[in-house]
Design an enzyme around this catalytic site. Structure first.
Site, PDB file in Angstrom:
ATOM      1  CG  HIS A  92      -4.088  -3.868   2.256  1.00 63.27           C
ATOM      2  ND1 HIS A  92      -3.263  -3.368   3.241  1.00 63.27           N
ATOM      3  CD2 HIS A  92      -4.684  -2.797   1.679  1.00 63.27           C
ATOM      4  CE1 HIS A  92      -3.377  -2.047   3.277  1.00 63.27           C
ATOM      5  NE2 HIS A  92      -4.222  -1.677   2.332  1.00 63.27           N
TER       6      HIS A  92
ATOM      7  CD  GLU B 283      -2.243  -6.584   4.870  1.00 58.70           C
ATOM      8  OE1 GLU B 283      -2.638  -5.434   5.141  1.00 58.70           O
ATOM      9  OE2 GLU B 283      -1.558  -6.853   3.861  1.00 58.70           O
TER      10      GLU B 283
ATOM     11  CB  CYS C 124      -0.994  -0.030   1.162  1.00 51.78           C
ATOM     12  SG  CYS C 124      -2.345   1.159   0.992  1.00 51.78           S
TER      13      CYS C 124
END
EC number: 4.3.2.10
Length: 212
Positions: free
Chosen positions: A191, A193, A82
């Site tokens: 992202h 994750e 990001c």
């Protein structure tokens, strides 16, 4: 020695990144740290980030982390996420700030005039939610990830590389670079994750990646 340093400059949900890395690399020593020396000594470095790029850069400087991040980006496997992607570039329209100047190019805001879908309906900024990622080049971090897999995005700005560093594209509504690869650097706008199986696969690939 720390196997993986996650750079903590107070801008992002670092625990979710750490938890995802712990899942794919349970035997690795993972440190969430704002200590420049820990970052310098780590074998791999991850720079996440959320919020405004000027604020992120200011916190890097306040904590004395700028040069440690630059050194990591020059010398070891490096993953930006990001804002961790955006700050690698030369400059940003967000606050008209200079970035770290590691990847040639600039960061631009999604233009309001262009934010319409094929039916003419207005699209919201920030770009938030799941979107397909088209792999522009073959890369070790794309291993075992199907082309056009969906990843999770939250951003109002996008990167525009000056050189052929793009490794992935998405569309909202126009095509934009969402991943860059340069030597030992791989950085993404989305992202991983938060991106379920595809994101965990990418993180696992990063843990095993040995840049040439």
């Amino acid at each position: 020695m720390t196997d993986i340093a996650i750079v903590d400059y107070g801008m992002g949900n670092l625990r979710s990144v750490a938890k995802a890395l712990e899942h794919v690399a349970p035997e690795a020593v993972i440190a969430v740290t704002n200590n420049p020396e820990v970052v310098r000594k780590a074998e791999r470095v991850v720079v996440p980030g959320q919020g405004a790029m000027p604020d992120c850069l200011r916190e890097l400087d306040r904590l004395g982390l700028r040069e440690a991040v630059r050194d990591a980006a020059a010398n070891k496997p490096f993953l930006g996420i990001c804002i961790g992607l955006q700050m690698l570039f030369d400059s940003s329209e967000e606050g008209n700030v200079s970035g770290l100047g590691i990847v040639p190019g600039r960061v631009k805001r999604f233009p309001a005039s262009a934010m319409k879908d094929e039916k003419g309906q207005k699209l919201k900024v920030p770009h938030m939610g799941w979107n397909q990622v088209h792999q522009s080049v073959g890369h070790s971090l794309w291993k075992n990830i199907a082309n056009d897999s969906r990843f999770y995005f939250v951003h109002s700005y996008y990167v525009e590389p000056a050189d052929a560093d793009s490794a992935g594209h998405s569309a909202y509504p126009f095509s934009f670079t969402c991943a860059v690869a340069k030597d030992n650097i791989f950085a993404v706008q989305f992202h991983p994750e938060k991106s379920h199986a595809a994101g965990l696969t990418l993180l696992g690939n990063f843990v095993r990646w040995k840049p040439v």
